[in-house]
Design a protein around this motif. Sequence first.
Motif, PDB file in Angstrom:
ATOM      1  N   LEU A   1      12.347 109.195  22.770  1.00 18.79           N
ATOM      2  CA  LEU A   1      11.188 109.995  22.383  1.00 18.79           C
ATOM      3  C   LEU A   1      11.020 109.989  20.868  1.00 18.79           C
ATOM      4  CD1 LEU A   1      11.631 113.008  24.820  1.00 18.79           C
ATOM      5  CD2 LEU A   1       9.902 111.216  24.949  1.00 18.79           C
ATOM      6  N   GLU A   2      12.120 109.994  20.104  1.00 19.55           N
ATOM      7  CA  GLU A   2      11.973 110.004  18.653  1.00 19.55           C
ATOM      8  C   GLU A   2      11.415 108.669  18.152  1.00 19.55           C
ATOM      9  OE1 GLU A   2      14.976 110.793  20.205  1.00 19.55           O
ATOM     10  OE2 GLU A   2      16.645 110.238  18.871  1.00 19.55           O
ATOM     11  N   GLU A   3      11.782 107.581  18.826  1.00 20.25           N
ATOM     12  CA  GLU A   3      11.225 106.284  18.434  1.00 20.25           C
ATOM     13  C   GLU A   3       9.708 106.298  18.671  1.00 20.25           C
ATOM     14  OE1 GLU A   3      13.535 102.836  19.955  1.00 20.25           O
ATOM     15  OE2 GLU A   3      11.596 101.829  19.692  1.00 20.25           O
ATOM     16  N   LEU A   4       9.318 106.895  19.791  1.00 19.97           N
ATOM     17  CA  LEU A   4       7.903 107.031  20.108  1.00 19.97           C
ATOM     18  C   LEU A   4       7.206 107.883  19.042  1.00 19.97           C
ATOM     19  CD1 LEU A   4       5.936 106.369  22.451  1.00 19.97           C
ATOM     20  CD2 LEU A   4       6.624 108.501  23.535  1.00 19.97           C
ATOM     21  N   GLY A   5       7.825 108.997  18.674  1.00 23.71           N
ATOM     22  CA  GLY A   5       7.253 109.882  17.652  1.00 23.71           C
ATOM     23  C   GLY A   5       7.099 109.164  16.316  1.00 23.71           C
ATOM     24  N   LEU A   6       8.121 108.439  15.917  1.00 24.07           N
ATOM     25  CA  LEU A   6       8.045 107.747  14.629  1.00 24.07           C
ATOM     26  C   LEU A   6       7.003 106.622  14.679  1.00 24.07           C
ATOM     27  CD1 LEU A   6       9.143 107.726  11.772  1.00 24.07           C
ATOM     28  CD2 LEU A   6      10.907 106.092  12.494  1.00 24.07           C
ATOM     29  N   ALA A   7       6.898 105.954  15.824  1.00 22.30           N
ATOM     30  CA  ALA A   7       5.889 104.896  15.964  1.00 22.30           C
ATOM     31  C   ALA A   7       4.487 105.468  15.782  1.00 22.30           C
ATOM     32  CB  ALA A   7       6.021 104.235  17.341  1.00 22.30           C
TER      33      ALA A   7
ATOM     34  N   ARG B   1       1.045 113.170   2.831  1.00 20.17           N
ATOM     35  CA  ARG B   1       2.381 113.190   2.224  1.00 20.17           C
ATOM     36  C   ARG B   1       3.449 113.470   3.269  1.00 20.17           C
ATOM     37  NH1 ARG B   1       3.772 117.073  -1.264  1.00 20.17           N
ATOM     38  NH2 ARG B   1       5.326 115.813  -2.313  1.00 20.17           N
ATOM     39  N   ARG B   2       3.142 114.381   4.183  1.00 12.68           N
ATOM     40  CA  ARG B   2       4.109 114.700   5.230  1.00 12.68           C
ATOM     41  C   ARG B   2       3.417 114.678   6.584  1.00 12.68           C
ATOM     42  NH1 ARG B   2       4.815 119.472   7.377  1.00 12.68           N
ATOM     43  NH2 ARG B   2       7.067 119.485   7.315  1.00 12.68           N
ATOM     44  N   ALA B   3       4.169 114.343   7.601  1.00 10.97           N
ATOM     45  CA  ALA B   3       3.606 114.266   8.958  1.00 10.97           C
ATOM     46  C   ALA B   3       4.660 114.709   9.958  1.00 10.97           C
ATOM     47  CB  ALA B   3       3.166 112.839   9.265  1.00 10.97           C
ATOM     48  N   GLU B   4       4.178 115.268  11.047  1.00 14.10           N
ATOM     49  CA  GLU B   4       5.080 115.657  12.131  1.00 14.10           C
ATOM     50  C   GLU B   4       4.528 115.152  13.461  1.00 14.10           C
ATOM     51  OE1 GLU B   4       6.043 119.833  12.277  1.00 14.10           O
ATOM     52  OE2 GLU B   4       6.118 120.012  10.084  1.00 14.10           O
ATOM     53  N   ALA B   5       5.426 114.719  14.333  1.00 12.30           N
ATOM     54  CA  ALA B   5       5.029 114.342  15.700  1.00 12.30           C
ATOM     55  C   ALA B   5       5.984 115.027  16.659  1.00 12.30           C
ATOM     56  CB  ALA B   5       5.105 112.825  15.876  1.00 12.30           C
ATOM     57  N   TRP B   6       5.436 115.853  17.535  1.00  8.90           N
ATOM     58  CA  TRP B   6       6.240 116.604  18.510  1.00  8.90           C
ATOM     59  C   TRP B   6       5.860 116.169  19.917  1.00  8.90           C
ATOM     60  CZ3 TRP B   6      10.015 120.177  17.129  1.00  8.90           C
ATOM     61  CH2 TRP B   6      10.071 120.485  15.761  1.00  8.90           C
ATOM     62  N   ILE B   7       6.867 115.900  20.724  1.00  8.24           N
ATOM     63  CA  ILE B   7       6.648 115.436  22.101  1.00  8.24           C
ATOM     64  C   ILE B   7       7.469 116.310  23.039  1.00  8.24           C
ATOM     65  CG2 ILE B   7       6.822 113.472  23.669  1.00  8.24           C
ATOM     66  CD1 ILE B   7       6.914 111.674  21.154  1.00  8.24           C
TER      67      ILE B   7
END
Lengths: 265, 265, 265, 265
Positions: D83-89, D101-107
């Motif tokens: 899931l973290e690979e998906l979030g970073l992608a 400047r900053r970003a977040e991805a939550w799954i």
Amino acid sequence: MFETQEEIPEIRERLHRVGITNLRTIARINWKGKFYTFIPTFEITIDVPEEKKGIHMSRLVESITETMSEAVEEEVKEAHTSLEELGLAIIRRLEKKHPHRRAEAWIKTQLIMERETPASKKVTLETYDVEVGVIKEPEKVEKVLKVIAIGNTACPHAMANNQGKTHIQRAIATLEIRTDYDEEIPLEDMIDVVEESFSSPTYTLLKTADENAVVQAMYSNPKFVEDVAREIIFKARQRFKGNIHVRVLSHESIHKHDVIAETWN
Amino acid sequence: MFETQEEIPEIRERLHRVGITNLRTIARINWKGKFYTFIPTFEITIDVPEEKKGIHMSRLVESITETMSEAVEEEVKEAHTSLEELGLAIIRRLEKKHPHRRAEAWIKTQLIMERETPASKKVTLETYDVEVGVIKEPEKVEKVLKVIAIGNTACPHAMANNQGKTHIQRAIATLEIRTDYDEEIPLEDMIDVVEESFSSPTYTLLKTADENAVVQAMYSNPKFVEDVAREIIFKARQRFKGNIHVRVLSHESIHKHDVIAETWN
Amino acid sequence: MFETQEEIPEIRERLHRVGITNLRTIARINWKGKFYTFIPTFEITIDVPEEKKGIHMSRLVESITETMSEAVEEEVKEAHTSLEELGLAIIRRLEKKHPHRRAEAWIKTQLIMERETPASKKVTLETYDVEVGVIKEPEKVEKVLKVIAIGNTACPHAMANNQGKTHIQRAIATLEIRTDYDEEIPLEDMIDVVEESFSSPTYTLLKTADENAVVQAMYSNPKFVEDVAREIIFKARQRFKGNIHVRVLSHESIHKHDVIAETWN
Amino acid sequence: MFETQEEIPEIRERLHRVGITNLRTIARINWKGKFYTFIPTFEITIDVPEEKKGIHMSRLVESITETMSEAVEEEVKEAHTSLEELGLAIIRRLEKKHPHRRAEAWIKTQLIMERETPASKKVTLETYDVEVGVIKEPEKVEKVLKVIAIGNTACPHAMANNQGKTHIQRAIATLEIRTDYDEEIPLEDMIDVVEESFSSPTYTLLKTADENAVVQAMYSNPKFVEDVAREIIFKARQRFKGNIHVRVLSHESIHKHDVIAETWN
């Protein structure tokens, strides 16, 4: 009778927050001279030192119910004048019942405010979810004040690209302030700040003339959730002292998902 | 080993629905030749005759997990082609494990549908909550099909009184059909009926040109929740056989409360 | 000013339930001579004939707020003695404001009851979710009374197979009665019936002696959800007249899912 | 076409988190060589500098859907292994679409794990709620891993005072770790740590012999929520690097409220 809680646990580890949560009971507030009875939800926690296995949960419950016990009867002897006063009273009672270094009391309830409808000037009663936490550390007492208000946003981007037509939706904003216990911040003032920051506030009662006034207000005041968040934090910083956290969520009418804007200082 | 369930209870009373609920597990569907894996929530119940104290709950769980067991592995041998087929397969397996007169199998999940955005014609994936129940009575098998779709309403009353300006909001509509098990009604067709009945459907992806198209659609298609409900039941009756229930709820952008329109035949 | 609601809709279709829902406002009850203020959630609906496009939603809101308006001030002039009386008062006020054939008023709130702990005989305040609906048809008025109580179940099957050891869990039971408006059934009596049917009732406050008494009660009174459901419907039928519906759900301590028993007469 | 988002806002204020939330869409993971399809809920946010009025929300949606687009078809070309690979992608794709400047991805999704029942050694599939967040700051990328597991607690205090009898209840524990993106921590290992810390784990399928084994395990392993929290944080600290947060909540079978134990390092 065994007091298992007083035993030394196998794993020695201080715990920060141990207690009861989702406890509903009756409370009574003397709010500017008038008495209000309501049923809040409580969370009360204390810390546990590393050499104790557990806490005596019933003493936390007693601290709530004894503080509140007067509230059941109409002939109340003593009523607290704010939710934080109620929270601190619970903690003070707890100090005599159960040793601890830090304690928290959280009270979640609804607040009713009397508003005037924008055109017909009728009285309308509006409800707001609020939560107040009192956090007692060894060296200081702080409080967290939280209000949630429902308003709306009219999208300025769609409006610019559609000759004044746009999408409009319900939006929900949360303003949270963490500050010294003694700092005086009425929840009603916080609600005012939030409610004035939408494209328009919402009302429980709206006659056709009022509905028209709200429609006109939304179109003359288009806002992104970003705009709502900026306005809330800007105004809150001017009026209130403390750490401010703002979160605006909009139930987009053109999407199945929501959009958010969140910021803090 | 005692089989307490087989004992005669003190109070003799037939129970209509006894079983397990809120059970989540993996399932696999062969949907028009393609395999989809998902994690639905299950409720399975049977009746209990008045001379039995209880049911053997683990046999209900086994009926689900055995029916589903192939689904875990990529190399699935057998996959059902619809949720109702899956539900009936669970009941058929249960018949060999646990005597009963009537049984129900309910499966709640999400459906993904590929849509096209209204202007840029991009692909957008839309999700819908769906629920399917299979109800086996001694003399017949029925099914309940339920879809929930998210759209919007633009208020025609405010529009008439504000020179084309109006309030707009997200609305949620539920279409439920109870019919013979053998009646062929694809959930996708039900979703189509619901989605076409709003002021506009909603989309997960909308580029500016698409957003404009949705805005235009909403203003040229103002609707009360009443209008949405009427249109859904009218179209549903033309296309589908069975008992139809429609419920439309709109998250009013000018109020804190919601409005509803509900009807059935 | 246009009254779009009075227009003839394109699709002619009578709608059964149109109105407002999830509306929270303040209410006041004169309950056995004492006044209680609380914040219920309301749903009010009327039917729409096939030749009308919509209803005037604000008149429903007014019917609630006018009925309730006295409740805000401490010096209340008139307070209703039950939730159904409050619901019917709203409908009666609505009759003068908005023509309709059928109307429903639903009020959801919490009830507080004073209980005694089983051993130390201390006072403990217990909260219960309740809902009351008043349904006015052209020829009759009925009401629906619903109470939800939290208790527990100790599994008799595991107990028989484990020398008195067993699994125990929180259970939630709902008792719903649909009956004539004039049938007198106190919600408190319904709660009593439900609460006595678990392995043991639950308490907000329990000192160690009380906790021991509850533990002993659970082990001497093992029950399936099926047993709880049977006992509730059996007792309810003896005490109350009407259509009775019982649903017991147990948050199994050995499973991630819940089990249910549901029945009706 | 106007790009209102690029305008300078009246109130100049940097916003930390602006984006989309509660967006559900299909995703596909290559998990140890096998492909799993599921429907997570996404939240994606970026910051907004003080001189910009808003963000282009559709680019966030595109970043999700393009990253995921291969997932719909069975013939997937590329699938992420966590899931973290998906979030970073998603964040990497977003970098090319929208400055920030900053970003977040939550799954947020569910994980299925194959377990063995304790006595009959049958296969049982267990589901767990999990959430993974990827937080990209200018100078570093971190992740938050969160698992929720359902077990039970048998109260040692009641057991000591009731000759081995006690109250037992379902308990829910959350383990959350914030750590460097590159730190390898499988969610499955985190679930193992949580699940081993209860009086007993819970199982979807339990035959009578298994039920007995779980009952025996609970009685030979009595625990306060405090004990569960201590054991989780102790084991987690030994196995995983990062900031650890533990929260255990138990649905007390003798109370209407819950108890909690929470701690962190």
